[in-house]
Design an enzyme around this catalytic site. Structure first.
Site, PDB file in Angstrom:
ATOM      1  N   THR A  44       1.428  -0.288  31.353  1.00  0.00           N
ATOM      2  CA  THR A  44       1.244   0.560  32.591  1.00  0.00           C
ATOM      3  C   THR A  44      -0.050   1.234  32.219  1.00  0.00           C
ATOM      4  OG1 THR A  44       3.705   0.559  32.773  1.00  0.00           O
ATOM      5  CG2 THR A  44       2.580   2.356  33.823  1.00  0.00           C
TER       6      THR A  44
ATOM      7  N   LYS B 194       2.970  -0.738  39.951  1.00  0.00           N
ATOM      8  CA  LYS B 194       3.685  -0.353  38.910  1.00  0.00           C
ATOM      9  C   LYS B 194       3.872   1.040  38.656  1.00  0.00           C
ATOM     10  CE  LYS B 194       5.997  -0.532  35.020  1.00  0.00           C
ATOM     11  NZ  LYS B 194       5.588  -1.074  33.853  1.00  0.00           N
TER      12      LYS B 194
ATOM     13  N   LYS C 108       4.069   9.705  29.380  1.00  0.00           N
ATOM     14  CA  LYS C 108       3.011   8.922  29.732  1.00  0.00           C
ATOM     15  C   LYS C 108       3.015   8.642  31.200  1.00  0.00           C
ATOM     16  CE  LYS C 108       2.391   4.695  28.688  1.00  0.00           C
ATOM     17  NZ  LYS C 108       2.139   3.838  29.634  1.00  0.00           N
TER      18      LYS C 108
END
Length: 307
Positions: free
Chosen positions: A105, A181, A249
């Site tokens: 990702t 994503k 994150k």
């Protein structure tokens, strides 16, 4: 396992919760995956049941037609590809026309730039983030959100289908897969935070948590994340399948993408702050369901000692 001698040689870098399952799926489909992990013993243990453990990234790159990278973030992907002066990555040894499949990702703009960087070296690239969790990775039932050139897809052949039940082709250049994503992670992070908040309120109000879980998972308020993650809370099991810091994150990436176009994301911002609070409170490496630990005045279920 039936060996396919005409199949491309596939390498998998990163044998964590997702990567190990993907490598198993490739082996089940007849491949003999070349694998690399910074924990060499993990790679060797995998190879004992079929496959080849590589002790360097350069060795893996030289032997593989397709390299599938399943590491945490962009920085680790850079290291996999380009390494440093002391430890070369795999890009320098990959043959022209070989394919690098990036499953992390990441910022979509970074993925676009990586495609161009690899093209300059004659290496094909697929922007291919993944979703579904460790169990679906191991059974070949996960989802891949892919984007890349027709040549990259032609090189991949049936390899993607060997690892995933759903392979979405979202564009003819890198970036689109990572954008989708990022949006998926927006929902995943917000749903985990909302699930934790709901369970915390139930605990505060004295509702039996197992009864609450049973009712919600059979009612309109349910989500996949509530059903999956609140089971961890009920078991008192915070062993990380996906850690709190992953969503620090990932939701950070979500906010970065939106900030670039000045697009407001109030729920994502709040969820990000919740994961940040949990991380700072000492739960960074615990399962992301540990975000529930930020709520005061509640008594969480104790670990199930029978498990």
């Amino acid at each position: 396992m039936t060996s396919n001698t005409n199949a491309p040689v596939v390498g998998v870098v990163g044998l964590g919760a997702m990567g190990s399952g993907m490598a198993q799926s490739l082996r089940r489909a007849g491949h003999a995956p070349h694998v690399f992990d910074v924990r060499l013993d993990v790679a060797e243990a995998f190879a004992r049941d079929g496959g080849v453990a590589c002790d360097t990234l350069a060795a893996l790159g030289a032997q593989c037609d397709i390299v599938v990278s399943v590491v945490v973030n962009a920085a680790q992907t850079e290291s996999v590809l380009f390494g440093d002066a002391a430890t070369p990555g795999c890009a320098a040894s990959m043959k022209p026309g070989s394919l690098f499949v990036m499953c992390s990702t990441v910022d979509p703009n970074w993925s676009v730039a990586l495609e161009a960087r690899l093209a300059a070296q004659g290496i094909l690239y697929l922007d291919a983030p993944i979703s579904g969790g460790a169990a679906k990775a191991a059974s070949g039932q996960m989802t891949m959100m892919t984007a890349g050139t027709p040549a990259a897809y032609a090189k991949a052949g049936a390899v993607l289908d060997a690892m995933a039940a759903k392979v979405y082709r979202l564009g003819d250049r890198a970036g689109a897969g990572s954008k989708v994503k990022v949006i998926n992670q927006l929902l995943a992070g917000v749903h985990i935070a909302a699930a934790a908040e709901a369970m915390a309120l139930g605990l505060r109000e004295g509702v039996d948590p197992a009864a609450l879980y049973e009712v919600i998972t059979h009612s309109a308020g349910n989500s996949w994340m509530f059903e999956n993650r609140m089971a961890h809370v009920l078991a008192g099991d915070y062993a990380p399948l996906s850690a709190v810091d992953i969503f620090v994150k990932d939701l950070g990436l979500v906010l970065d993408v939106a900030r670039a176009s000045k697009f407001p994301l109030p729920l994502s911002s709040t969820a990000h702050q919740m994961f940040m609070q949990a991380s700072t409170a000492g739960f960074a490496r615990e399962d992301d369901s540990a975000v529930i630990k930020i709520f005061p005045g509640i008594e969480l279920p104790a670990p199930d000692k029978k498990a």
